[in-house]
Design an enzyme around this catalytic site. Structure first.
Site: not given
Ligand code: SAH
Length: 489
Positions: A44, A255, A277, A312, A341-342, A392
């Site tokens: 089969e 970073d 930074k 992010g 991104t965050a 931020m």
């Molecule tokens: N390029 C990054 C942002 C960098 S600016 C992205 O796309 O996420 C840095 C800011 O991102 C921080 O001050 C905070 O507001 C935010 N951030 C990054 N990682 C984070 C996390 N794990 N939890 C909460 N906020 C975060």
């Protein structure tokens, strides 16, 4: 080593499969992919196999197995669930010195099927001598994630040019050339689906190789830079491409926001350079943006592959644009790899949908870091039907909330703060525009944290997100209560 891994050429080669069930079907699919000529012996067949037999794609002998069926076969597979039958097939095949595989029975087999990662013409085969197929499959999954999906395209791209390069380059120059093609800009372009860019990079590489061969000093090969988004923190939220390029990079500039767990995923012997930074300012141990640019150019000019790893996404408040401009100005090839991104990481981790039916039809990412002359359109940010995410902004919460309310947002508008999103110790704090700054101060919220403003911020409770520091239950319940006038401002 108990088994020799070899790759068989089976195009048009007669293969006998004993058994017509689901397991046989899976093996048959594999054999068909390499063009074998298949005969199935079984009383089969599964409906799919029967269909193929009817269409002439395989030959079906509707019978119980007999040793005569082996006539003409060059490879045998037994895939029945009868041990006695499998044993009989195995004995008959061995008597004729035919390679035999009895599915899931190493004792009765002279060869077995490895777990496969298929990037044809590139194939990775993984075996465990039939002892731990689960482990082999697990290794396969790891490799599957690591190897770019378009690796086969790259293999074909290189294969198509192999002959020409044999005429153009001396034997000693060929291997380093192909290595640069595979692991350099050409490879990165092919894998990203950019054929024209790949072609240009390839021509440049070839000219360079010819130049090196003809000049006494040797031309300096240019390195390249990968601007990689590392995601919000959880290393499992890296993209596959980020992982692949991290495995290749010779130097990694990272970073402050990039956690150790992410760095761990890079090549062991890569040089790691911290270029963090603090609030965009350079101090004693931190690196200014101009210094980062210098470092990127410096390493790439040494012919190195440089990963610039950013929290992010590189193009969301990541200054990735400035770095890309700088690299373009210096003629250094670069690739941008997006990251989560965050805001997206935090939204998922806190259970806050960024858009939600009528409550939020758009979402805006804003920097909460006050600029000298504030160009933000606060009236637009204070409008309804949207979600506004401030990056931020922790240090400036009272200012942000006050500006929004002054611009017309109502005091009771839900707001949420997500600290260390996706990282160990993540906290989600919920309140309103009027209350969130004081709540944050009381909870000692610190960077990195994101502020989300909008009706959706009240939905966080629905997520079952843990580790939350909250407003008192009564206020929370009030925030959750269905509102007739959702857009009352
Ligand atoms: N390029 C990054 C942002 C960098 S600016 C992205 O796309 O996420 C840095 C800011 O991102 C921080 O001050 C905070 O507001 C935010 N951030 C990054 N990682 C984070 C996390 N794990 N939890 C909460 N906020 C975060």
């Amino acid at each position: 080593m108990d088994h020799l891994p070899i790759f068989l050429q089976l195009r048009a080669v007669p293969v006998l499969v004993v058994g017509g069930g689901r397991i046989a079907q899976r093996k048959i699919e594999l054999l068909q992919r390499v063009g074998a000529r298949i005969t199935v012996v079984a009383p089969e067949l599964t409906p799919a196999l029967a269909q193929q037999a009817a269409a002439g794609q395989l030959e079906h002998r509707e019978a119980r197995f007999a040793p005569e069926h082996l006539e003409g076969a060059q490879l045998v597979i037994a895939a029945t669930n009868l041990k006695s039958l499998n044993t009989a097939v195995s004995q008959a095949a061995r008597a004729r010195v035919l390679p035999i595989n009895v599915v899931d029975d190493p004792e009765l087999s002279t060869f077995y099927f490895p777990a496969i990662v298929d990037r044809a013409p590139l194939i990775v085969a993984i075996g465990s001598g039939g002892r731990a197929p689960v482990l082999a499959r697990w290794v396969r999954e790891q490799i599957e994630a690591l190897l770019p999906a378009a690796l086969g395209t790259l293999a074909r791209f290189m294969g198509a040019r192999r002959e020409a390069v044999r005429h153009l380059l001396a034997p000693a120059a060929r291997r380093p050339f192909w290595e640069r093609v595979a692991r350099g800009t050409t490879g990165a372009r092919v894998l990203a689906g950019d054929t024209a860019g790949a072609e240009r990079a390839y021509e440049r590489e070839l000219r360079m190789a010819q130049l090196t061969a003809s000049s006494a000093t040797g031309a300096q090969h240019l390195g390249e830079v990968y601007l990689i988004g590392a995601g919000p923190g959880d290393a499992d939220l890296l993209t596959l491409r980020a992982l692949q390029l991290l495995q290749q990079a010779d130097v990694i500039l990272y970073d402050r926001l990039v956690p150790a767990a992410v760095l761990e995923r890079s090549r062991r012997d890569a040089e790691r350079v911290f270029v963090g930074k603090q609030s965009g300012r350079s101090s004693g141990e931190t690196t200014s943006q101009a210094q980062i640019h210098e470092l990127l150019v410096h390493y790439a000019r040494q012919g190195l592959r440089v990963a610039r790893l950013k929290g992010g996404d590189p193009f969301v408040f990541g200054r990735g644009g400035e770095e890309a401009e700088c690299l373009a100005r210096h003629g250094i090839p670069y690739v941008v790899v997006p990251g989560i991104t965050a805001a997206l990481g935090a939204a998922a981790a806190a259970g806050i949908p960024l858009t939600h039916r009528e409550a939020a039809q758009s979402v805006t990412f804003v920097t909460g870091h006050p600029l000298k002359d504030d160009t933000l359109d606060w009236r637009a940010l204070a409008r309804g039907h949207q979600t506004v995410v401030f990056y931020m902004g922790v240090a400036h919460l009272p200012h942000i909330c006050a500006r929004l309310m002054a611009a017309g947002a109502r005091e009771s508008l839900p707001a949420a703060l997500i600290e260390r999103a996706t990282l160990p110790g993540q906290r989600v704090l919920r309140g309103t525009l009027a209350s969130i700054a004081a709540l944050a101060e009381r909870a000692h919220i610190s960077a990195p944290a994101l502020l989300m403003v909008g009706e959706v911020a009240a939905l966080a409770q629905l997520s079952g997100a843990s580790d939350s520091a909250d407003e008192p239950a009564a206020e929370r319940a009030a925030a959750l209560r269905p509102r007739e006038s959702v857009h009352e401002w």
